[in-house]
Design an enzyme around this catalytic site. Structure first.
Site, PDB file in Angstrom:
ATOM      1  CB  SER A 232      -0.944  -0.065   1.209  1.00 21.35           C
ATOM      2  OG  SER A 232      -2.018   0.803   1.071  1.00 21.35           O
ATOM      3  CG  ASP A 461      -6.253  -2.800  -3.561  1.00 20.49           C
ATOM      4  OD1 ASP A 461      -6.862  -2.000  -2.824  1.00 20.49           O
ATOM      5  OD2 ASP A 461      -5.108  -3.202  -3.314  1.00 20.49           O
ATOM      6  CG  HIS A 488      -5.561  -2.619   0.615  1.00 18.78           C
ATOM      7  ND1 HIS A 488      -5.031  -2.081  -0.534  1.00 18.78           N
ATOM      8  CD2 HIS A 488      -4.899  -2.021   1.650  1.00 18.78           C
ATOM      9  CE1 HIS A 488      -4.108  -1.195  -0.212  1.00 18.78           C
ATOM     10  NE2 HIS A 488      -3.996  -1.148   1.104  1.00 18.78           N
TER      11      HIS A 488
END
EC number: 3.4.-.-
Length: 520
Positions: A232, A461, A488
């Site tokens: 991320s 995602d 995610h």
């Protein structure tokens, strides 16, 4: 609604990490064909002395070390302002779990955020991978970026009581008076940050400084090159490190990518569209049950969601917790649930509570988890760190018209997140009112050296949309692993195809096929 949602790590990744990764064939650790682009690894700025530290018990950072007995922790001092290396110092918390066999080097991990603790992530991850080739051949290392987690000073802009009050305010009225109120709340939060942390600290909290911190950690480890796994926001940090310190990278995996070339408004709109896709996936799954609170008619899912949640603007929903469920908490809880199908059942439970006028507490639990509030009412500083970092990482338009246009677009791409009707006015984002100027600007990532990077992106995602991974891989000239899923991030979350490709890359430098696609 134009605020960015924090890109949280997927905690479920730790549950399955150790199940798939043992027994891969080994080769010598250098990556074949790894070359450096001209100019990569140049480090402008004042010289900084390599940090000295001692490795001790981790009890200062981790309450229960029974499952990580070999772990050692340290603090690494870094200058708050790298242009003044002899000035005020920050202390980075670092954890290292040593390799159990032939050591290939260190594998640094970052869980995302910005604002999530890598020290806590490594403490949770290490027991799960104790019998795998990763921990057999790599030291597992995490450091908490400046201001984050166990590092000091910890970035805090709000007291616990102030954060509770912030969550009670729906901030959903986009009339001119309502917009004035929301912007005043944002201004007060920004001023509280400056008053409590100081202008200089906030001016040096961004990813550009953290990338330099990461190289100080590398020096403290005594390694010329590091391996890196960034989830991320950790992909943004990895890209920044690669740009400045590329010669010190052996292998890097970026999962759940952020496109460094995209403006904050475009990134926000793309993210909101991603959450709408995840909401649709959730609703379709929910509709398989006749008890689904959103019903079975796909054309009505958004309307039924609003019918359940929007009344909370006027009156909190029932929960066993005396706080009740605010509109803001219902929205935050929904967002949290959309990060992974494993959380969908809690979203359904909370929405059923609203539908029946009974306990909707699961949505409050989800909101507390997202905001970092524990059972004692104490907050982590994840959210404050998230705001402070993103506000200096890119300039944000101050023109109100830009945010009105953004609100109109978000209502089109993410109707489940849009309260009421378009009014022709909208509040500016917190970062548009932030008193500290941005220290970075969006720009495409420079091509990486051959074999330096692998990018992973998940088709549905919600927080870091798939296209961002496609674009980052193209900019870096890196292979892309596509995971067809609704969650995610994907690495070490139990998918054999993804995990095997990443493991082979870290262990012996074998790059995945250019367009590897992995089914759920």
């Amino acid at each position: 609604m134009a605020a960015m949602w924090r890109r949280r790590p997927l905690s479920s990744a730790l549950l399955s990490f150790g199940l798939l990764l043992g027994g891969l064939p080994l080769a010598a650790p250098p990556l074949a064909g790894a070359t450096e682009e001209p100019g990569a690894g140049q480090t402008p700025g004042a010289p900084v002395v390599a940090p000295q530290q001692s490795w001790n018990s981790c009890r200062e950072f981790i309450a229960d070390t029974s499952e990580i007995r070999t772990a050692r922790c340290a603090t690494v001092s870094v200058p708050v302002d790298y242009d003044q290396p002899g000035g005020t110092q920050a202390k980075l918390a670092v954890i290292r779990v040593p390799a159990t066999g032939q050591r290939f080097g260190a594998l640094l991990v970052n869980p995302g955020g910005p604002g999530a603790s890598a020290v806590d992530m490594v403490a949770a991850m290490a027991p799960a991978i104790a019998d795998t080739d990763i921990l057999r051949h790599f030291d597992l290392v995490g450091f908490d970026p400046r201001g984050v987690g166990h590092s000091t000073p910890a970035l805090r802009c709000r007291t616990d009581a102030e954060f509770d009050a912030y969550r009670r305010d729906p901030m959903a009225d986009y009339s001119p008076a309502g917009v004035t109120h929301v912007e005043q709340v944002y201004r007060q939060l920004a001023q509280d940050c400056v008053d409590r942390m100081g202008f200089s600290f906030l001016a040096n909290i961004g990813t550009a400084s953290v990338a330099r911190d990461m190289d100080m950690v590398r020096q403290a480890l005594g390694d010329d090159q590091i391996n890196y796994l960034g989830y991320s926001y950790g992909t943004e940090l990895g890209t920044a490190y690669l740009e400045r310190f590329g010669t010190h990278v052996r292998a890097m995996v970026l999962d759940g990518a952020i496109d460094p070339a995209v403006s904050p408004i475009e990134e926000s709109i793309s993210q909101m569209a991603g959450f709408q896709t995840a909401f649709n996936d959730y609703a379709a799954d929910c509709a398989r049950s006749p008890a689904c609170p959103l019903g079975t008619d796909s054309a009505q899912w958004v309307n039924r969601y609003h019918a359940l949640v929007d009344p909370l603007v006027q009156k909190p929903g029932k929960t066993s917790d005396p706080r009740g469920l605010s509109y803001a908490d219902a929205t935050t809880g929904t967002i949290n649930a959309l990060y992974s199908p494993q959380r969908w059942k809690y979203l359904t439970s909370g929405l059923l509570g609203l539908q029946r006028g009974s306990d909707a507490g699961d949505l409050l639990v989800l909101a507390d988890d997202y905001d970092g509030r524990d059972a004692d009412g104490h907050y982590s500083n994840d959210q404050d760190a998230f705001n402070a970092v993103r506000c200096v990482d890119a300039p944000t338009p101050a023109d109100p018209a830009a945010w009105v246009a953004a609100d109109q677009r978000i209502r089109q791409v993410a109707p489940f997140l849009s309260y009421g009707q378009f009014t022709g006015s909208a509040p500016r984002d917190l970062c548009a009112l932030w008193p500290v100027p941005a220290t970075s600007t969006p720009h495409p990532a420079a091509p990486a050296g051959a074999g330096k990077v692998v990018v992973v992106s998940t088709t549905h995602d919600p927080a870091t949309p798939y296209q961002s991974g496609v674009d980052l891989a193209r900019q870096l000239g890196a292979p892309l692993i596509t995971f067809d899923g609704t969650q995610h991030t994907a690495v070490f979350d139990g998918n054999q195809c993804v995990d095997s490709a990443v493991m082979h890359y870290f262990l012996d430098g074998t790059l995945p096929p250019t367009s590897l696609r992995c089914a759920p």
